[in-house]
Scaffold this active site. Sequence first.
Site, mmCIF file in Angstrom:
data_model
loop_
_atom_site.group_PDB
_atom_site.id
_atom_site.type_symbol
_atom_site.label_atom_id
_atom_site.label_comp_id
_atom_site.label_asym_id
_atom_site.label_seq_id
_atom_site.Cartn_x
_atom_site.Cartn_y
_atom_site.Cartn_z
ATOM 1 N N ASP A 1 31.461 -6.677 -14.283
ATOM 2 C CA ASP A 1 30.323 -6.272 -13.374
ATOM 3 C C ASP A 1 30.195 -7.106 -12.813
ATOM 4 O O ASP A 1 29.659 -6.648 -10.966
ATOM 5 C CB ASP A 1 29.002 -6.146 -14.132
ATOM 6 C CG ASP A 1 28.517 -4.330 -14.524
ATOM 7 O OD1 ASP A 1 29.677 -4.020 -13.702
ATOM 8 O OD2 ASP A 1 28.333 -4.178 -15.643
ATOM 9 N N GLN B 1 24.863 -2.804 -20.183
ATOM 10 C CA GLN B 1 24.523 -1.669 -20.192
ATOM 11 C C GLN B 1 23.443 -1.168 -19.429
ATOM 12 O O GLN B 1 22.059 -1.710 -20.515
ATOM 13 C CB GLN B 1 24.625 -0.039 -20.852
ATOM 14 C CG GLN B 1 24.103 0.962 -20.323
ATOM 15 C CD GLN B 1 25.177 1.232 -19.375
ATOM 16 O OE1 GLN B 1 25.995 1.123 -19.074
ATOM 17 N NE2 GLN B 1 25.058 1.705 -18.081
ATOM 18 N N LYS C 1 32.323 5.003 -19.307
ATOM 19 C CA LYS C 1 34.000 4.207 -19.636
ATOM 20 C C LYS C 1 34.324 3.942 -21.031
ATOM 21 O O LYS C 1 35.768 3.799 -19.757
ATOM 22 C CB LYS C 1 32.233 2.737 -19.649
ATOM 23 C CG LYS C 1 31.571 2.572 -18.085
ATOM 24 C CD LYS C 1 30.648 1.467 -18.135
ATOM 25 C CE LYS C 1 29.376 1.882 -16.864
ATOM 26 N NZ LYS C 1 28.458 1.212 -16.903
#
Length: 290
Positions: free
Chosen positions: A120, A97, A53
């Site tokens: 997200d 994460q 990422k």
Amino acid sequence: MEILNGTQTALNIKESLTKDIEENLIKKGLPSPKLCVIIIGSNPASEIYVAGKVKACSKVGIQSEVYRLPENVKESEVIDVINKLNRDKTINGILLQMPLPPHLNEQKLINLISSNKDVDGLTQTNLGKLMQQDESGLLSCTPFGIVKLLKSYNIDLKGKDVVIINRSLLVGKPLALMLLNENATVTICHSKTKDIAEKTKKADIVIVAVGKKNFLTKDMIKDDAIVIDVGINRDTNDNKKICGDVDFENVSKKTSYITPVPGGVGPMTIAMLLRNTYIATISSYKTKEE
Ligand code: NAP
């Protein structure tokens, strides 16, 4: 059979994003977007995902920062970090994460992320906006990437029978809503579903995200079906190479379109994370103007 090439499609999206960042932010003297990733503990897979990422961000001109917390971190300390990042005006996107160590409550912590920075798309607010078809929300990356990939190949979703094998908050549930919003007819299967093959055999599109190598076999689909393989597994028989949930060699012979693993849904997920970070940045300026 045509491959749905996620790598190439993601590359096209990233190219246009690079231009958008240059035109709409940098040339106007505004800072480039900034993503902050919180990683807790030392899960090797998470380290690889986060490195991917960070690298992807730098390629399109998004700044990134990784916030590391120890495996045994107290919940209150994670909450403090999230609150600090929520308040920090230089940060446009926050990503927690997964997976978290078992003593931490994932859903509770995700919901503390400001919905405007929830790149997200997993907070209650953003999932609720998806449910209500409110386009001001940020959409969760993997489902959104799948819909974008299908659309980029001009696959019309209207009236299509879609079977999703997964009911997680990360994949199946938001994906079902996005496909409903595209006027598809959606069936969700999971580990308690009675006869999955009976359902997948009738489907125009089968999307599988189970996490088991060779889960979807050729006898489970009809001729010319479209198959989307979301699974990421390590093939223990083949040097721990990455593979999906689909018996690609045999299933692909029957399909009209199919995603490979790697090179299908994975790169699209990252592209959508970058896009969401850009959208969150642009929206933050619009909010200030209003
Ligand atoms: P998850 O929360 O564990 O969900 C797995 C789903 O599969 C659950 O709904 C589960 O049913 C279902 N399932 C498990 N065994 C089954 C069986 N024998 N028959 C039918 N359904 C079964 O995992 P996740 O986070 O959604 O991820 C799923 C997979 O997608 C993983 O391989 C993950 O690595 C991959 N993934 C890939 C990307 C990407 O960018 N490519 C992104 C996210 C996830 P129950 O709900 O009944 O347990």
